[in-house]
Design an enzyme around this catalytic site. Structure first.
Site, PDB file in Angstrom:
ATOM      1  N   GLY A  46       0.822  -1.206   0.000  1.00 13.44           N
ATOM      2  CA  GLY A  46       0.000   0.000   0.000  1.00 13.44           C
ATOM      3  C   GLY A  46       0.848   1.244   0.000  1.00 13.44           C
ATOM      4  N   GLY A  48       0.543   5.500   1.334  1.00 12.77           N
ATOM      5  CA  GLY A  48      -0.195   6.596   1.950  1.00 12.77           C
ATOM      6  C   GLY A  48       0.293   7.931   1.437  1.00 12.77           C
ATOM      7  N   GLY A  49      -0.059   8.978   2.166  1.00 15.73           N
ATOM      8  CA  GLY A  49       0.316  10.312   1.724  1.00 15.73           C
ATOM      9  C   GLY A  49       1.804  10.580   1.801  1.00 15.73           C
ATOM     10  CB  VAL A  53       3.473  -0.428   3.469  1.00 14.09           C
ATOM     11  CG1 VAL A  53       3.749  -1.684   4.289  1.00 14.09           C
ATOM     12  CG2 VAL A  53       3.239   0.759   4.408  1.00 14.09           C
ATOM     13  CE  LYS A  67       4.772   4.613   8.057  1.00 16.66           C
ATOM     14  NZ  LYS A  67       4.081   4.886   9.358  1.00 16.66           N
ATOM     15  CG  ASP A 168      -5.076   8.744  15.407  1.00 14.05           C
ATOM     16  OD1 ASP A 168      -6.257   9.090  15.631  1.00 14.05           O
ATOM     17  OD2 ASP A 168      -4.638   8.585  14.252  1.00 14.05           O
TER      18      ASP A 168
END
Length: 293
Positions: A46, A48-49, A53, A67, A168
């Site tokens: 995947g 992300g911003g 990964v 990562k 979070d």
């Protein structure tokens, strides 16, 4: 001003703002080692911003999820340092219910990376979505199992010296990992990218609105401690039991107003079948006053 990050959380910006666009895609050759490492790329898991990964393996034996910061961000010393701090925080938290760090370093071009244990399964968010699509609710036993294991992981985080607050806690950051030798899932708390040491000042207020405790909404960093994570876990438990978050609204402002006022429904008001004992746990964890959680 609030800025939306990948994953849905909001971050109040500090004095410095970085307006950068990540590349739409970056590719590392499959079957080749990452530059300067012995970790061989098996595929892409995947992106992300700010990072990618990868599915990696070392010496055809040790599997992991690597990562890596995307190039524009890896070149910024401030972001690279923050990334490595996340690695150091996670690496210190050895526990069965916390995602484990296998290695961390920099690629030959200086890009920082971390390798985590390769998890199999799905996030709690994905599991809740699938259950909701079937029109079903989780059993009390399964709910308790997830909450208990997540609590064990967070207890390890909170008992660290100095104590660490995740900040979070949400369904996206709870992973239901299924080992090869068992059909049972093991809960893994993950993503410590915004974790903070209790007592240290932080100019940024970070969190995901529906799971933020009142002290986060009020932007009072002096009040953020381990009880902040208890509130987030309580919000998760409430959503598992009722299929709805405790605080909802048509805007972030609506959600924040309800959290500030402590104007949250009880679980049995939305789902009468919820066991009273679990409802009591939810209500205790979601107390507006952190001293009552």
């Amino acid at each position: 001003m609030w800025q939306r990050r990948s994953g849905g959380e909001l971050m109040r910006e500090g004095p410095k703002r970085l307006d950068m666009k990540a590349p739409s895609a970056i590719e590392y050759p499959i079957g080749q080692p990452m530059p300067g490492t012995k970790w061989v790329v098996r595929g892409k898991l995947g992106q992300g911003g700010m990072g990618i990964v990868l599915d990696v393996v070392k010496e055809e034996l040790i599997r992991g999820a690597m990562k890596v910061l995307l190039p524009p961000f890896a070149k910024l010393p401030e972001l690279a340092a923050k990334f490595l701090e996340e690695v150091r925080v996670t690496a210190r938290l050895q526990h069965p219910n916390i995602v484990q760090v296998l290695a961390f370093d920099r690629l030959s071009d200086g890009t920082p990376f971390m390798v985590m244990e390769r998890l199999r399964g799905w996030t709690l968010r994905a599991a809740l979505r699938e259950t909701r699509q079937r029109g079903e609710l989780w059993t009390a036993a399964n709910t308790y199992a997830v909450a208990a294991q997540a609590s064990e992981g967070l207890y390890r985080v909170h008992s660290h010296k100095p104590s660490i607050v995740h900040r979070d806690v949400k369904p996206e950051n709870i992973f239901l990992h299924r080992t090869e030798a068992s059909f049972d899932s093991v809960v893994k708390v993950m993503d410590f990218g915004v974790a903070a040491v209790v007592g240290e000042r932080d100019r940024q207020i970070i969190g995901t609105p529906r799971y933020m405790a009142p002290e986060q909404v009020e932007a009072d960093n002096d009040l953020i401690d381990t009880r902040t994570d208890i509130y987030g876990l309580g919000a998760i438990l409430f959503e598992i039991l009722t299929s709805h978050p405790p605080a909802s609204g048509t805007s972030v402002g609506d959600v924040f107003s309800k959290i500030r006022a402590g104007n949250l429904p009880r679980a049995r008001e939305l789902e009468p079948t919820v066991p009273r004992a679990l409802e009591a746990v939810c209500s205790k964890a979601l107390e507006r006053d952190r001293n009552n959680r």
